[in-house]
Design a protein around this motif. Structure first.
Motif, PDB file in Angstrom:
ATOM      1  N   THR A 597      72.317  85.909  94.628  1.00  0.00           N
ATOM      2  CA  THR A 597      71.904  84.548  94.932  1.00  0.00           C
ATOM      3  C   THR A 597      72.412  83.527  93.924  1.00  0.00           C
ATOM      4  N   GLY A 598      72.548  83.941  92.668  1.00  0.00           N
ATOM      5  CA  GLY A 598      72.958  82.988  91.641  1.00  0.00           C
ATOM      6  C   GLY A 598      71.817  82.131  91.148  1.00  0.00           C
ATOM      7  N   ASP A 599      70.602  82.323  91.667  1.00  0.00           N
ATOM      8  CA  ASP A 599      69.434  81.559  91.243  1.00  0.00           C
ATOM      9  C   ASP A 599      68.804  82.287  90.054  1.00  0.00           C
ATOM     10  N   GLU A 600      69.115  81.833  88.849  1.00  0.00           N
ATOM     11  CA  GLU A 600      68.686  82.552  87.651  1.00  0.00           C
ATOM     12  C   GLU A 600      67.172  82.506  87.469  1.00  0.00           C
ATOM     13  N   ASP A 601      66.536  81.387  87.799  1.00  0.00           N
ATOM     14  CA  ASP A 601      65.081  81.304  87.664  1.00  0.00           C
ATOM     15  C   ASP A 601      64.402  82.343  88.545  1.00  0.00           C
ATOM     16  N   ALA A 605      62.246  85.735  87.317  1.00  0.00           N
ATOM     17  CA  ALA A 605      60.900  86.003  87.827  1.00  0.00           C
ATOM     18  C   ALA A 605      60.836  87.377  88.498  1.00  0.00           C
ATOM     19  N   ALA A 606      61.884  87.737  89.225  1.00  0.00           N
ATOM     20  CA  ALA A 606      61.920  89.042  89.891  1.00  0.00           C
ATOM     21  C   ALA A 606      61.944  90.169  88.869  1.00  0.00           C
ATOM     22  N   TRP A 607      62.703  89.994  87.798  1.00  0.00           N
ATOM     23  CA  TRP A 607      62.747  91.018  86.754  1.00  0.00           C
ATOM     24  C   TRP A 607      61.381  91.148  86.079  1.00  0.00           C
ATOM     25  N   ASP A 608      60.739  90.043  85.835  1.00  0.00           N
ATOM     26  CA  ASP A 608      59.419  90.082  85.206  1.00  0.00           C
ATOM     27  C   ASP A 608      58.434  90.850  86.094  1.00  0.00           C
ATOM     28  N   ARG A 609      58.414  90.518  87.397  1.00  0.00           N
ATOM     29  CA  ARG A 609      57.507  91.210  88.318  1.00  0.00           C
ATOM     30  C   ARG A 609      57.865  92.685  88.436  1.00  0.00           C
ATOM     31  N   GLY A 610      59.156  92.971  88.533  1.00  0.00           N
ATOM     32  CA  GLY A 610      59.588  94.344  88.744  1.00  0.00           C
ATOM     33  C   GLY A 610      59.269  95.249  87.581  1.00  0.00           C
ATOM     34  N   VAL A 611      59.498  94.768  86.362  1.00  0.00           N
ATOM     35  CA  VAL A 611      59.202  95.580  85.180  1.00  0.00           C
ATOM     36  C   VAL A 611      57.699  95.804  85.052  1.00  0.00           C
ATOM     37  N   ARG A 612      56.925  94.753  85.284  1.00  0.00           N
ATOM     38  CA  ARG A 612      55.460  94.896  85.192  1.00  0.00           C
ATOM     39  C   ARG A 612      54.945  95.929  86.198  1.00  0.00           C
ATOM     40  N   SER A 613      55.420  95.835  87.426  1.00  0.00           N
ATOM     41  CA  SER A 613      54.965  96.755  88.466  1.00  0.00           C
ATOM     42  C   SER A 613      55.282  98.198  88.098  1.00  0.00           C
ATOM     43  N   THR A 614      56.488  98.441  87.614  1.00  0.00           N
ATOM     44  CA  THR A 614      56.900  99.811  87.292  1.00  0.00           C
ATOM     45  C   THR A 614      56.171 100.339  86.071  1.00  0.00           C
ATOM     46  N   VAL A 615      56.053  99.537  85.036  1.00  0.00           N
ATOM     47  CA  VAL A 615      55.359  99.992  83.831  1.00  0.00           C
ATOM     48  C   VAL A 615      53.898 100.315  84.145  1.00  0.00           C
ATOM     49  N   PRO A 663      70.631  86.842  79.135  1.00  0.00           N
ATOM     50  CA  PRO A 663      69.626  86.951  78.066  1.00  0.00           C
ATOM     51  C   PRO A 663      68.203  86.678  78.544  1.00  0.00           C
ATOM     52  N   ARG A 664      68.030  85.784  79.505  1.00  0.00           N
ATOM     53  CA  ARG A 664      66.670  85.480  79.970  1.00  0.00           C
ATOM     54  C   ARG A 664      66.056  86.684  80.689  1.00  0.00           C
ATOM     55  N   ARG A 665      66.857  87.441  81.376  1.00  0.00           N
ATOM     56  CA  ARG A 665      66.348  88.648  82.041  1.00  0.00           C
ATOM     57  C   ARG A 665      65.982  89.700  81.001  1.00  0.00           C
ATOM     58  N   ARG A 666      66.789  89.802  79.959  1.00  0.00           N
ATOM     59  CA  ARG A 666      66.459  90.729  78.876  1.00  0.00           C
ATOM     60  C   ARG A 666      65.129  90.344  78.223  1.00  0.00           C
ATOM     61  N   GLU A 667      64.922  89.048  78.025  1.00  0.00           N
ATOM     62  CA  GLU A 667      63.661  88.582  77.438  1.00  0.00           C
ATOM     63  C   GLU A 667      62.488  88.890  78.358  1.00  0.00           C
ATOM     64  N   ALA A 668      62.710  88.786  79.675  1.00  0.00           N
ATOM     65  CA  ALA A 668      61.642  89.085  80.632  1.00  0.00           C
ATOM     66  C   ALA A 668      61.241  90.550  80.561  1.00  0.00           C
ATOM     67  N   VAL A 669      62.213  91.445  80.371  1.00  0.00           N
ATOM     68  CA  VAL A 669      61.915  92.869  80.244  1.00  0.00           C
ATOM     69  C   VAL A 669      61.053  93.115  79.010  1.00  0.00           C
ATOM     70  N   GLU A 670      61.439  92.523  77.890  1.00  0.00           N
ATOM     71  CA  GLU A 670      60.680  92.713  76.646  1.00  0.00           C
ATOM     72  C   GLU A 670      59.273  92.143  76.771  1.00  0.00           C
ATOM     73  N   ARG A 671      59.179  90.963  77.362  1.00  0.00           N
ATOM     74  CA  ARG A 671      57.870  90.307  77.485  1.00  0.00           C
ATOM     75  C   ARG A 671      56.932  91.110  78.386  1.00  0.00           C
ATOM     76  N   ALA A 672      57.451  91.593  79.515  1.00  0.00           N
ATOM     77  CA  ALA A 672      56.615  92.359  80.437  1.00  0.00           C
ATOM     78  C   ALA A 672      56.135  93.654  79.800  1.00  0.00           C
ATOM     79  N   ALA A 673      57.023  94.335  79.069  1.00  0.00           N
ATOM     80  CA  ALA A 673      56.630  95.582  78.418  1.00  0.00           C
ATOM     81  C   ALA A 673      55.530  95.336  77.388  1.00  0.00           C
ATOM     82  N   ALA A 674      55.692  94.288  76.588  1.00  0.00           N
ATOM     83  CA  ALA A 674      54.703  93.986  75.549  1.00  0.00           C
ATOM     84  C   ALA A 674      53.354  93.614  76.153  1.00  0.00           C
TER      85      ALA A 674
END
Length: 728
Positions: A597-601, A605-615, A663-674
């Motif tokens: 999609t190219g929509d970074e926002d 958000a999808a990465w944040d939700r996805g990591v949280r759900s899996t963890v 980098p923003r997706r990487r930050e979302a992964v770290e934030r969701a895990a923490a």
């Protein structure tokens, strides 16, 4: 890329309309159409310009690859017209004569370019690069480069660097079509003659039956293309069954053209007829150009999207059958277009290897200026080889007859295979001449010093591990059970590659269990975890799958070119199995990839939700979870870069800002895990320092390709995991 012979004086004439006095429904064929088609020659110019300028990086031509589709339609039209002309004139086909003409037309220059490419690569490039070229040359000599690329395209672990012989895939498709189509057409023609018993109508009915059969076969091929696009896009792109409909579209026009000419003659005095034909030609050319501008590398192609350039080309050819249209007179028939059309085959062959070899040999950064200079130089080279190779080979009396061309082709192919085999066998090993280095310290107090030393390292050490020639194969080991790789492929949905197989590593008798889950960027850590398991008393189980992060994300698999539904099924099965196993620790990681999609926002958000759900799912079993931040992404093939800079390994170091893609997706992964209480390890801190990520550390080559760690480097990072093990 389609067939031409030259009239004395250099004028091009399509062999497909070279017969005189042949009748089609009582109308002489010479009168039913035109012997030479300047519009087709001009279409060749359009096709090759689109391809060459697209490869050179000209802005705005993001879909220039459709030029190949234009070539396919032209080839199908000319070849079918020629074959039908012979069938109507003689009632039979001389297959040996047909294949002999193909040999004289196509093989001399294609084999010359192939040989020159192999020799230049052999002499001027490091062996780590040329071995793949030699293998590609062997496939090309057997007219099967398209098959090789299709197989590589669905191999996620295949080298991402393009081959200098990659463009031969389209010749493979055409040559396979040329091998089969005359036989198919002959059978269909014979069937049409058998069905039609009337002598008076015997010359017309076989054509009608053949036309209908061609349309049906083309439709089946189109449906195959659309189906494969949803199954494995590389197969749809490279293989003949999914591309034959494009040549078939040209064949249908070959059958329809004479009928159109007869009907136009009957109403030739009506001005509206000329307007319709002129408009059709203009619309057809506009369709080709529009597809070249509107499409890009993300377009699902071929399938239905290929209809635009294919039908556009067919429309131009059909509209020009009765006579010249304004599109021909003012555009396609202009002298410049005719000259480029004449050398289109040679230009297509020469431009691609030159675009890759010139920057590599001269150590230049690829750019638009470099691309345009190389394109211009290869245009001049194409003109030279037209005069020195193409025309003489077509006229040579030594290549006349039915047997000689085929024998010459066989001998030339065998000799080329021998040359590539000799070159491969005599290639030297690519190795540095720097002093032997010690194994690096990649964890603990000495890691920063090791990284900083890697940033200023010069000569590549003579004991580099893995060696550059074998770096691409320095992958995690296969399972000790049945020798089966524990990393499952695209189409598999079961957690294990073999039912019942225990993908167990580390201390396989230990009571404590560590599970690794994720995609290939998780799998690359298996050697490290194997070492941890052996030293710390853990049984290590591996559940990984190509291109499939365990995070709850929607995945469009670029290698397959479609939604990755096998990933979702595999992911659910793995999470369920982890729930049953209840391991002491689950380690997971995944490549931080692009989305369509190219929509970074939205992606963040999808990465944040996805990591949280899996963890949450993984922690629900009572297991501790360690989320590994994705490794740096060099982007370029690291062993090739190091091979080109044996005197200065630091030239291949990657800026951290570029290596840490998204980098923003990487930050979302770290934030969701923490937030969910999972441990998080930033692998970047293990591999980068001072804003840069070295690729050689001590005696270790860090990456085996453009993004994956070498197994050697991963193994030497084992101690970095110890602080994250559960305390007992």
């Amino acid at each position: 890329m389609a067939d031409l012979v030259r009239r004395p004086g250099g004028t091009a004439q399509a062999t497909s309309t070279s017969g005189l006095g042949v009748t089609v429904g009582g109308v002489p064929e010479a009168a039913a159409g035109r012997k030479f088609r300047p519009d087709i020659e001009g279409l060749r110019a359009v096709a090759v310009l689109l391809v060459v300028l697209y490869h050179a990086g000209v802005p705005g031509l993001t879909g220039g690859f459709v030029g190949v589709d234009v070539f396919f339609v032209i080839s199908g039209f000319l070849i079918t017209t020629h074959l039908v002309s012979e069938l109507e004139r003689t009632g039979r086909l001389s297959l040996a004569a047909f294949y002999g003409r193909r040999v004289r037309r196509l093989l001399p220059l294609s084999l010359l370019v192939l040989l020159v490419t192999v020799v230049v690569s052999w002499l001027l490039l490091p062996p780590v690069e040329t071995r793949a070229t030699f293998a590609d040359a062997r496939w090309t000599a057997l007219f099967a480069m398209n098959v090789r690329l299709a197989l590589q395209g669905v191999d996620y672990q295949a080298n991402a660097e393009p081959s200098v012989l990659q463009h031969y895939w389209s010749l493979g498709v055409e040559e396979q079509f040329y091998a089969l189509w005359p036989v198919v057409l002959l059978l269909v023609w014979w069937l049409g003659a058998r069905v039609t018993r009337s002598v008076a109508r015997g010359t017309a009915r076989p054509r009608l039956v053949a036309a209908v059969a061609t349309g049906v076969l083309s439709l089946l091929s189109f449906l195959c293309s659309a189906w494969l696009l949803d199954v494995a896009q590389p197969y749809a792109y490279f293989l003949l069954p999914a591309r034959a409909w494009e040549l078939g579209a040209g064949a249908v026009v070959a059958f329809a053209g004479p009928a159109l000419v007869r009907r136009v003659r009957a109403v030739r005095d009506l001005p509206v007829v000329g307007l319709v034909l002129s408009g059709a030609a203009a619309v057809g050319l506009a369709c080709v150009v529009a597809s070249a501008v509107l499409y890009d590398d993300g377009t699902r192609f071929p399938g239905p999207t290929a209809l635009l350039p294919v039908l556009g080309t067919a429309l131009v050819i059909l509209a020009g059958s009765p006579g010249a249209t304004p599109v021909e007179r003012h555009l396609l028939g202009r002298p410049a277009a005719q000259r480029i059309g004449r050398v289109s085959y040679g230009w297509y062959l020469w431009h691609w290897p030159a675009l890759l070899l010139v920057p590599a040999v001269l150590d230049l950064e690829p750019s638009l200026v470099v691309g345009l200079v190389v394109a211009a130089a290869t245009l001049a080279l194409a003109q030279a080889t037209l005069v020195l190779v193409e025309d003489p080979s077509r006229r040579s009396p030594r290549l006349r007859g039915r047997v000689r061309p085929l024998a010459a082709a066989a001998v030339a192919s065998v000799l080329l295979l021998a040359v590539t085999g000799l070159a491969s066998a005599t290639s030297t090993t690519t190795r540095g001449d720097g002093p032997a280095a010690a194994a690096p310290v990649l964890a603990g107090d000495g890691s920063v010093a090791t990284l900083n030393a890697g940033l200023v390292a010069r000569a590549v050490p003579a004991n580099l591990a893995p060696g550059l020639d074998g770096a691409s194969e320095d992958k995690p080991s296969a399972s000790p059970v049945d020798g089966v790789s524990c990393h499952v492929g695209f189409e598999e949905t079961a957690p294990r590659p073999t039912p019942g197989a225990a993908c167990a590593f580390g201390d396989v008798t230990a009571s404590r269990t560590l599970v690794l889950v994720g995609d290939s960027h998780a799998y690359q850590w298996l050697p490290a975890l194997d070492e941890v398991g052996r030293s710390q008393g853990y049984r290590v189980l591996s559940f990984t799958k190509s291109g499939c992060p365990v995070y709850d994300l929607d995945v469009v698999q670029s290698s397959l070119g479609r939604d990755y539904h096998e990933c979702y099924a595999w992911r659910d099965a793995v999470v369920a199995e982890v729930g049953v196993l209840r391991p002491d620790l689950v380690v997971t990681s995944g490549i931080v990839s692009s989305d369509a999609t190219g929509d970074e926002d939205a992606a963040v958000a999808a990465w944040d939700r996805g990591v949280r759900s899996t963890v949450e799912d993984l922690r629900s079993s009572g297991s501790a979870v360690l989320v590994l931040g994705d490794t740096p992404y060099p982007g370029d093939d690291v062993p090739r870069c190091v091979a080109r800079h044996l005197d200065d390994a630091s030239a291949c170091a990657v800026e951290e800002a570029r290596a840490l893609n998204h980098p923003r997706r990487r930050e979302a992964v770290e934030r969701a895990a923490a937030d969910l209480g999972a441990a998080y390890a930033d692998s970047t801190s293990w591999l980068c320092s001072e804003g840069s990520c070295p690729v050689v550390l001590g005696d270790t080559l860090v990456y085996r390709d453009h993004s994956h760690l070498s197994a050697t480097a991963a193994r030497r990072l084992a101690d970095a995991f110890v602080p994250y093990l559960p305390r007992t």
